[in-house]
Design a protein around this motif. Structure first.
Motif, mmCIF file in Angstrom:
data_model
loop_
_atom_site.group_PDB
_atom_site.id
_atom_site.type_symbol
_atom_site.label_atom_id
_atom_site.label_comp_id
_atom_site.label_asym_id
_atom_site.label_seq_id
_atom_site.Cartn_x
_atom_site.Cartn_y
_atom_site.Cartn_z
ATOM 1 N N ARG A 60 9.803 -12.024 -0.907
ATOM 2 C CA ARG A 60 8.814 -11.136 -1.280
ATOM 3 C C ARG A 60 8.564 -9.865 -0.985
ATOM 4 N NH1 ARG A 60 4.618 -13.702 2.499
ATOM 5 N NH2 ARG A 60 6.362 -13.385 3.875
ATOM 6 N N ILE A 61 9.417 -9.347 0.146
ATOM 7 C CA ILE A 61 9.679 -8.175 0.593
ATOM 8 C C ILE A 61 10.441 -7.362 -0.521
ATOM 9 C CG2 ILE A 61 10.707 -6.519 2.220
ATOM 10 C CD1 ILE A 61 9.570 -8.481 4.309
ATOM 11 N N GLN A 62 11.559 -7.948 -0.967
ATOM 12 C CA GLN A 62 12.474 -7.311 -2.125
ATOM 13 C C GLN A 62 11.778 -7.128 -3.236
ATOM 14 O OE1 GLN A 62 15.614 -10.232 -2.044
ATOM 15 N NE2 GLN A 62 16.843 -9.476 -0.593
ATOM 16 N N GLU A 63 10.997 -8.139 -3.649
ATOM 17 C CA GLU A 63 10.224 -7.777 -5.003
ATOM 18 C C GLU A 63 9.012 -6.832 -4.666
ATOM 19 O OE1 GLU A 63 8.406 -11.503 -6.783
ATOM 20 O OE2 GLU A 63 9.696 -12.668 -5.726
ATOM 21 N N GLU A 64 8.427 -6.563 -3.727
ATOM 22 C CA GLU A 64 7.475 -5.580 -3.498
ATOM 23 C C GLU A 64 7.840 -4.149 -3.546
ATOM 24 O OE1 GLU A 64 3.679 -4.722 -4.050
ATOM 25 O OE2 GLU A 64 4.277 -6.770 -3.573
ATOM 26 N N VAL A 65 9.103 -4.134 -2.817
ATOM 27 C CA VAL A 65 9.952 -2.840 -2.483
ATOM 28 C C VAL A 65 10.606 -2.388 -3.890
ATOM 29 C CG1 VAL A 65 12.399 -3.479 -1.916
ATOM 30 C CG2 VAL A 65 11.430 -1.373 -1.095
ATOM 31 N N LEU A 66 10.717 -3.265 -4.826
ATOM 32 C CA LEU A 66 11.365 -3.003 -6.124
ATOM 33 C C LEU A 66 10.138 -2.709 -7.097
ATOM 34 C CD1 LEU A 66 13.880 -6.001 -6.803
ATOM 35 C CD2 LEU A 66 14.376 -3.592 -6.430
ATOM 36 N N ARG A 67 9.358 -3.141 -6.831
ATOM 37 C CA ARG A 67 7.848 -2.654 -7.573
ATOM 38 C C ARG A 67 7.280 -1.105 -7.100
ATOM 39 N NH1 ARG A 67 5.650 -7.859 -5.935
ATOM 40 N NH2 ARG A 67 6.028 -9.388 -7.706
ATOM 41 N N LYS A 68 7.523 -0.856 -5.906
ATOM 42 C CA LYS A 68 7.194 0.502 -5.356
ATOM 43 C C LYS A 68 8.322 1.694 -5.644
ATOM 44 C CE LYS A 68 2.962 -0.884 -4.524
ATOM 45 N NZ LYS A 68 3.042 -2.291 -5.076
ATOM 46 N N SER A 69 9.372 1.171 -5.935
ATOM 47 C CA SER A 69 10.586 2.021 -5.675
ATOM 48 C C SER A 69 10.774 3.186 -6.857
ATOM 49 C CB SER A 69 11.988 1.490 -5.853
ATOM 50 O OG SER A 69 12.368 0.533 -4.855
ATOM 51 N N ALA A 70 10.119 2.921 -8.067
ATOM 52 C CA ALA A 70 10.023 3.947 -8.931
ATOM 53 C C ALA A 70 8.969 5.170 -8.676
ATOM 54 C CB ALA A 70 9.803 3.465 -10.161
ATOM 55 N N PHE A 71 7.853 4.772 -8.007
ATOM 56 C CA PHE A 71 6.858 5.576 -7.585
ATOM 57 C C PHE A 71 7.342 6.563 -6.428
ATOM 58 C CE2 PHE A 71 2.988 7.142 -5.485
ATOM 59 C CZ PHE A 71 2.288 7.454 -6.718
ATOM 60 N N LEU A 72 8.109 5.927 -5.666
ATOM 61 C CA LEU A 72 8.730 6.587 -4.425
ATOM 62 C C LEU A 72 9.778 7.770 -4.995
ATOM 63 C CD1 LEU A 72 8.926 7.644 -1.292
ATOM 64 C CD2 LEU A 72 10.729 5.667 -1.177
ATOM 65 N N ALA A 73 10.744 7.265 -5.932
ATOM 66 C CA ALA A 73 11.657 8.207 -6.422
ATOM 67 C C ALA A 73 11.032 9.432 -6.952
ATOM 68 C CB ALA A 73 12.442 7.328 -7.383
ATOM 69 N N LYS A 74 9.979 9.349 -7.709
ATOM 70 C CA LYS A 74 9.313 10.593 -8.277
ATOM 71 C C LYS A 74 9.120 11.775 -7.261
ATOM 72 C CE LYS A 74 6.851 7.911 -11.805
ATOM 73 N NZ LYS A 74 5.308 7.424 -12.366
ATOM 74 N N GLN A 75 8.831 11.169 -5.735
ATOM 75 C CA GLN A 75 8.787 12.343 -4.806
ATOM 76 C C GLN A 75 9.791 12.662 -4.126
ATOM 77 O OE1 GLN A 75 5.401 12.794 -5.143
ATOM 78 N NE2 GLN A 75 5.204 10.950 -6.439
ATOM 79 N N LEU A 76 10.973 12.011 -4.408
ATOM 80 C CA LEU A 76 12.321 12.440 -3.903
ATOM 81 C C LEU A 76 13.208 13.108 -4.538
ATOM 82 C CD1 LEU A 76 12.864 9.094 -1.972
ATOM 83 C CD2 LEU A 76 11.796 11.126 -1.171
ATOM 84 N N ASN A 103 0.789 -1.247 -0.173
ATOM 85 C CA ASN A 103 0.012 0.064 0.018
ATOM 86 C C ASN A 103 0.963 1.305 0.049
ATOM 87 O OD1 ASN A 103 -2.957 -1.090 0.564
ATOM 88 N ND2 ASN A 103 -1.782 -2.265 1.861
ATOM 89 N N ALA A 104 2.035 1.189 -0.446
ATOM 90 C CA ALA A 104 3.129 2.316 -0.418
ATOM 91 C C ALA A 104 2.558 3.471 -1.297
ATOM 92 C CB ALA A 104 4.383 1.779 -0.966
#
Length: 826
Positions: free
Chosen positions: A484-500, A453-454
């Motif tokens: 599982r956690i590694q896969e999920e964080v990789l899926r959401k990293s690009a979305f977070l990077a847009k805000q940083l 839900n990131a």
């Protein structure tokens, strides 16, 4: 007479203390006269949220503590403000005496004192006691939403009605839950505090920001001992015909919610049953959405309505609660049930959703097993609640329970689901304060849920919290051993990077993604890492993109599985879109070319690879203006050079060829030449001088305007190609399958007699070197070759040139000539 020094010293000390206290009081009073009551000094008013109390005289404001003041448990509070000057003005306009005003203010003070003394979850919590000066009164309580009167549509004394209050629609479940909370507090007042409230009205029941309903308005309250015994100290209510006084400064409760025994009796005979009647009137109003009595303080109207209460009055009331409600509203005090008896009716008892809300009210008191079973059941039930119940009744207790690490995986899905319906401000005030600590310490299943839900959290969280709480959780997720956690964080990293900030991304995120791509032994993690890098390409600079390509090269060196190769192709496509064909040709094509031979690609995947490579090559050709054909002959397209002068590329299967606009004389005379088919190419070099390259299988070719004399007589020539070098001197390259070759204007004598020479077949290429002299490279399948400029005798007589001038065409032309012509077969 001797003086006792000790006594004298003590007297001086007492006098000094009295003087200091007097001065302090005087100064404080002077400050208050200027700045207002203490609450207005310590808190900054944000906006008005509603009104409450007798006649809705109190204005309720959302507020926050000023800098330097004492902090408490509430990030925001509710400041109650009563404008004494405005009340005095209203009293004067209504023609009321000063004694009425003083009595009303005394009523307000008594209410505030009782609120401070009473401590119960069902009573509004006072943060700062009442303070006043000659202009205003003010006190501070826990954060509130509004009064029930405001929620029912009475927004008197509210200058600007908030959007949330204007759009409020209380569902039946919310009403039931609120009535249960009121009944629970009423039971406490009657049986524990031994108090009769005597003013259970919509304006005296407050709704907190967390959704709870609580009592205020204790100005008319009295103890049960006084009510049943000595009533001399208790003021009786005196209702008459419509009384203007009560509409401005009410000195007694509204007749619409008052028990008949308090109306009929000249003495105070109030007991707990009187509160039950008032509670019944409030319950009727909330359930039926209209008041039972609307008598406007007219006793006659009130008594007639009570005596002849028709059955139709309960037509909008649910059947299972009608009997209990009628008992509560009975004129006979002995028939009325207690508050807890009323809440035991099937109307409350048989509602599963209501029981769930009651369990949530006492969630912290339950053991882990009970909580676990309940939360599992709630996960299937929450869809039955409306948005207000979820926000104000369900969310607050769930947020409080988030501190329990064992319960987090069960609670987080519901908290995040409710948060989805919140706007950014509500999320900041309600959910964020309890969710941010969870982000800082989340691990295992809780971390996995938060990562899934990131995007929701990122959209509703401030940039400060993204860097201080969410980014550290992402960093921990990269380093987690759970794939599982590694896969999920990789899926959401690009979305977070847009805000940083990009620099923060390059420092904290990119290195860890590179590390996962190179070090992981799980194929799914590597694929998600490469996909993530592809999503990040459009935000990265060229140096970072080159690092990405280097990582991909290392990955494909050890893993040429189809998913990895397709991810590589996806990254390459992102690079092409971001940085164009030149960067791609230099850095991407060398990476992709060896992968074309990978046997792991099926037909469709290989086709995608080839299409990408061909697309890049096609873009390169378009950029150069040259299209390679299967025969090896370049097809040069129309282009405009950097200096803005036009060049021409002419290709004609049949007909004639005309050079650029710079040869108007030649252009006018060319219309009659239609003897053959010609292909011509004209380009303009950087210095802006036009040149022509003409090729013709048969027909006539005319050169540029730089040779006007020769141009006029060239009708019998068959083919030619001309270019102009950097020094601006024209050269010609002529190729002919049959016919003759004419050089440039530098040979006028030869030009005059060349028309009769038509038996030779030649291919010729003429260039002008850097020193400005013309040279020719000719290849023949049959015939002779004539060189330029020298003009020897053999040219005039038509004889063959000397043997040393007759030479076969070499297999390849000199590289420095740069024509790229295909050599003829010998």
């Amino acid at each position: 007479m001797s003086i006792n020094m000790k006594t004298l010293t003590q007297a001086f000390a007492k006098t000094a203390a009295v003087i200091e206290k007097t001065v302090h009081t005087t100064v404080q009073s002077a400050v208050q006269e200027v700045t207002g009551p203490r609450a207005l000094q310590d808190y900054e008013l944000l906006h008005q949220i509603g009104s409450a109390g007798p006649g809705l005289a109190w204005k309720l404001y959302s507020a926050k503590a000023r800098e330097g003041t004492h902090r408490h448990q509430y990030p925001t509070v509710c400041v109650w403000v009563l404008d004494k000057k405005a009340m005095s003005k209203a009293r004067a306009c209504a023609g009321l005496s000063k004694a009425v005003e003083d009595s009303f203010f005394n009523l307000i003070r008594a209410d505030a004192v009782r609120l401070v003394r009473l401590r119960h979850p069902g009573v509004v919590h006072v943060v700062q006691a009442l303070d006043e000066n000659k202009n205003a009164m003010a006190m501070v309580t826990e954060p509130l939403f509004a009064s029930v009167a405001n929620a029912l549509g009475n927004v008197d004394n509210v200058a600007k009605v908030p959007k949330e209050l204007k759009e409020i629609e209380m569902g039946l479940v919310e009403v039931k839950h609120g009535l249960l909370q009121v009944a629970e507090c009423l039971n406490f007042l009657h049986n524990n505090a031994r108090i009769v409230h005597r003013a259970i009205l919509p304006e005296n029941v407050l709704m907190t920001s967390s959704g709870a309903w609580k009592f205020g308005g204790f100005g008319f309250a009295t103890s049960t001992d006084k009510a049943s015994g000595d009533c001399a100290h208790v003021q009786a209510f005196h209702y008459g015909e419509y009384d203007t006084e009560d509409s401005v400064m009410p000195l007694q409760p509204s007749l619409n919610y008052t028990a008949p025994e308090l109306v009929r009796s000249k003495a105070s005979s109030a007991g707990c049953s009187s509160d039950i009647f008032s509670f019944g009137c409030l319950a009727y109003h909330l359930i039926a959405r209209k008041p039972l009595f609307a008598c406007h303080n007219n006793v006659k109207t009130y008594m007639n309505t009570l005596t002849y209460l028709p059955n139709e009055a309960f037509s909008s009331i649910p059947q299972e609660v009608i009997h209990d409600l009628q008992r509560m509203l009975s004129a006979n005090e002995s028939v009325r049930p207690s508050a807890l008896d009323f809440t035991g009716s099937p109307f409350f008892r048989d509602d599963t959703r209501l029981r769930a809300l009651l369990f949530l009210d006492h969630l912290l008191e339950k053991d882990s097993m009970q909580k676990s079973e309940f939360l599992k059941a709630l996960s299937d039930m929450w869809k039955d609640f409306d948005s207000r119940v979820l926000r104000y009744k369900v969310l607050p207790p769930l947020c409080a329970e988030l501190r329990n690490l064992v319960m987090q995986p069960l609670i987080l899905p519901m908290v995040l689901m409710i948060a989805e319906s919140q706007d950014k401000n509500d999320f900041k005030l309600v959910t964020s304060p309890v969710l941010m600590p969870v982000l800082s310490n989340a691990a295992g299943e809780a971390m996995l849920l938060l990562l899934k839900n990131a995007e929701l959290i990122i959209n509703k969280t401030s940039s400060e919290h993204l860097e201080s709480h969410l980014l550290p959780m992402f960093v921990r997720a990269y380093d987690d051993s759970d794939s599982r956690i590694q896969e999920e964080v990789l899926r959401k990293s690009a979305f977070l990077a847009k805000q940083l900030d990009l620099q923060l991304v390059k420092q904290a995120i990119l290195p860890r993604i590179h590390g996962l791509a190179l070090k992981t032994t799980v194929a799914a993690v590597r694929v998600n890492a490469l996909l993530c890098l592809g999503d990040l390409v459009h935000t990265l600079d060229k140096g970072s993109v080159q690092d990405v390509l280097q990582t991909i090269q290392q990955c494909t060196a050890v893993d040429r599985s189809a998913p990895t190769l397709l991810c590589t192709l996806g990254v390459s496509n992102s690079v092409l879109k971001k940085y164009g064909v030149e960067f791609t040709a230099e850095h991407v094509l060398p990476l992709l070319t060896p992968l074309l031979t990978a046997q792991q690609l099926n037909v469709q995947q290989f086709t995608k690879y080839m299409l990408f490579v061909k697309d890049v090559l096609r873009k390169i050709e378009e950029k150069r203006g040259v299209i390679s054909t299967d025969s090896g002959t370049p097809d040069v397209k129309h282009a405009v050079t950097a200096n803005g002068l036009q060049s021409q590329v002419l290709s004609n299967a049949s007909g004639t060829v005309a050079p650029a606009k710079s040869s108007p004389a030649w252009d006018e005379a060319w219309g009659s030449a239609h003897r053959g088919a010609a292909n011509a190419t004209a380009t303009t070099t950087a210095d802006g001088i036009q040149s022509q390259a003409l090729s013709n299988t048969s027909g006539a070719v005319a050169l540029a305007k730089s040779s006007p004399a020769w141009d006029e007589e060239w009708g019998s020539a068959n083919s030619g190609a001309a270019t102009t070098t950097a020094n601006g001197i024209q050269s010609q390259a002529l190729s002919n399958a049959s016919g003759a070759v004419a050089p440039a204007k530098s040979n006028p004598e030869w030009d005059e007699e060349w028309g009769s020479t038509s038996s030779r077949t030649s291919n010729a290429t003429t260039t002008t070197a850097a020193d400005g002299l013309q040279s020719q490279a000719l290849s023949y399948t049959s015939g002779t070759v004539a060189l330029a400029k020298s003009g020897p005798a053999w040219m005039k007589t038509g004889a063959l040139p000397p043997a040393e001038l007759l030479m076969p065409m070499p297999m390849s032309l000199p590289l420095e000539m740069g024509f790229g012509l295909k050599p003829s077969a010998m």
